[in-house]
Design a protein around this motif. Sequence first.
Motif, PDB file in Angstrom:
ATOM      1  N   GLU A  72     -32.731  -6.602  -6.869  1.00 18.73           N
ATOM      2  CA  GLU A  72     -31.318  -7.013  -6.859  1.00 18.73           C
ATOM      3  C   GLU A  72     -30.401  -5.960  -6.232  1.00 18.73           C
ATOM      4  N   ASP A  73     -30.576  -4.722  -6.633  1.00 19.30           N
ATOM      5  CA  ASP A  73     -29.719  -3.656  -6.092  1.00 19.30           C
ATOM      6  C   ASP A  73     -29.910  -3.486  -4.583  1.00 19.30           C
ATOM      7  N   THR A  74     -31.153  -3.647  -4.140  1.00 18.25           N
ATOM      8  CA  THR A  74     -31.423  -3.507  -2.696  1.00 18.25           C
ATOM      9  C   THR A  74     -30.681  -4.589  -1.914  1.00 18.25           C
ATOM     10  N   GLY A  78     -23.838  -5.318   1.438  1.00 10.75           N
ATOM     11  CA  GLY A  78     -22.606  -4.525   1.517  1.00 10.75           C
ATOM     12  C   GLY A  78     -22.525  -3.712   2.802  1.00 10.75           C
ATOM     13  N   ARG A  79     -23.628  -3.105   3.173  1.00  4.89           N
ATOM     14  CA  ARG A  79     -23.634  -2.281   4.406  1.00  4.89           C
ATOM     15  C   ARG A  79     -23.411  -3.135   5.650  1.00  4.89           C
ATOM     16  N   VAL A  80     -24.082  -4.293   5.683  1.00  5.28           N
ATOM     17  CA  VAL A  80     -23.945  -5.176   6.861  1.00  5.28           C
ATOM     18  C   VAL A  80     -22.516  -5.711   6.961  1.00  5.28           C
ATOM     19  N   ASN A 107     -30.642  -1.361  10.272  1.00  4.02           N
ATOM     20  CA  ASN A 107     -31.765  -2.154  10.815  1.00  4.02           C
ATOM     21  C   ASN A 107     -33.096  -1.632  10.267  1.00  4.02           C
ATOM     22  N   ALA A 108     -33.231  -0.307  10.237  1.00  7.04           N
ATOM     23  CA  ALA A 108     -34.464   0.293   9.698  1.00  7.04           C
ATOM     24  C   ALA A 108     -34.613  -0.040   8.217  1.00  7.04           C
ATOM     25  N   SER A 109     -33.497   0.001   7.480  1.00  9.17           N
ATOM     26  CA  SER A 109     -33.548  -0.332   6.044  1.00  9.17           C
ATOM     27  C   SER A 109     -33.943  -1.792   5.842  1.00  9.17           C
ATOM     28  N   LEU A 110     -33.381  -2.671   6.680  1.00 10.62           N
ATOM     29  CA  LEU A 110     -33.701  -4.104   6.571  1.00 10.62           C
ATOM     30  C   LEU A 110     -35.188  -4.353   6.817  1.00 10.62           C
TER      31      LEU A 110
END
Lengths: 166, 112
Positions: free
Chosen positions: A65-67, A73-75, A42-45
């Motif tokens: 793109e990588d982000t 992938g994490r979600v 959530n913090a990363s998003l």
Amino acid sequence: MRATCLAKRSITLLLFSILLTGCVQLAPGYDKELYSDLTEVNASLLGFFSSVSMGTTKQSFPEREDTYHNLIGRVEALAMQSETRPIPDAEILEKINDYLIASDREILFEDSPPSVASLEQISGTLQKMRETDEDRGLTPGAVKIFKNGVVISMDQALTYEAFLNR
Amino acid sequence: MSLDVNQLVADIKDAASTIIDNDVAEIRGFSERQVQALAKQAQLIATAMINDEIEEDLRDYFLDSLEDMALNFAKTLRGLLTVTIEKVWNAVVSVIWGAIESVTGLPLKVGA
């Protein structure tokens, strides 16, 4: 008098059935690691949304793109992790659903945690955002809508997972 | 020694009420946040449409998503309710078994 007697008998029967069944678990167990991972993603998003809040251009898409891949992938991994948890007394939920169906109730209890659908919604939102970003860039207005959508779904997932800590 | 049915009913009501009162407060807070955020989403979509900030395909996607989010809100409420039912059920069992234990002197496995 007769109605009172019937009510007492019904209550006695209900209490007796609960007594025979014993303690139950109708929802998955609390997963501390899953909840912790949810708060991290959530913090990363929110950090990512902050970085694109002024809008983007398709020319600068390769920088992001990588982000996108990482977040999606994490979600999706968290959705899978949430879904694989067992519900020990799922057959009792089935009995409740049988009763609801017999009573013409349309709302049935599911054996899949609702956080799975919320996380899948976030994944879908990020995929659409990535496609749009790559195709034509994002306006600040579009970013706001994508962000608020993710906030809504993440609130659902976090609230449910925290509620499992009973 | 016999089981005091009136006391048992009062104890069951107390146990259930405590859980329901606490959970309802949490569920109400969640519902208020969701309703506010869903309304904000509708407002953001409308504003972006007026300002020509989103194209037709994106507008359709956002409107469909809003519907899905509302459905997931309802599913989450149902999930929270399931947990509350579980807690009430187990509290009732605990009270009943406790009452029987105190009358009979026989230990019962509440966690069974």
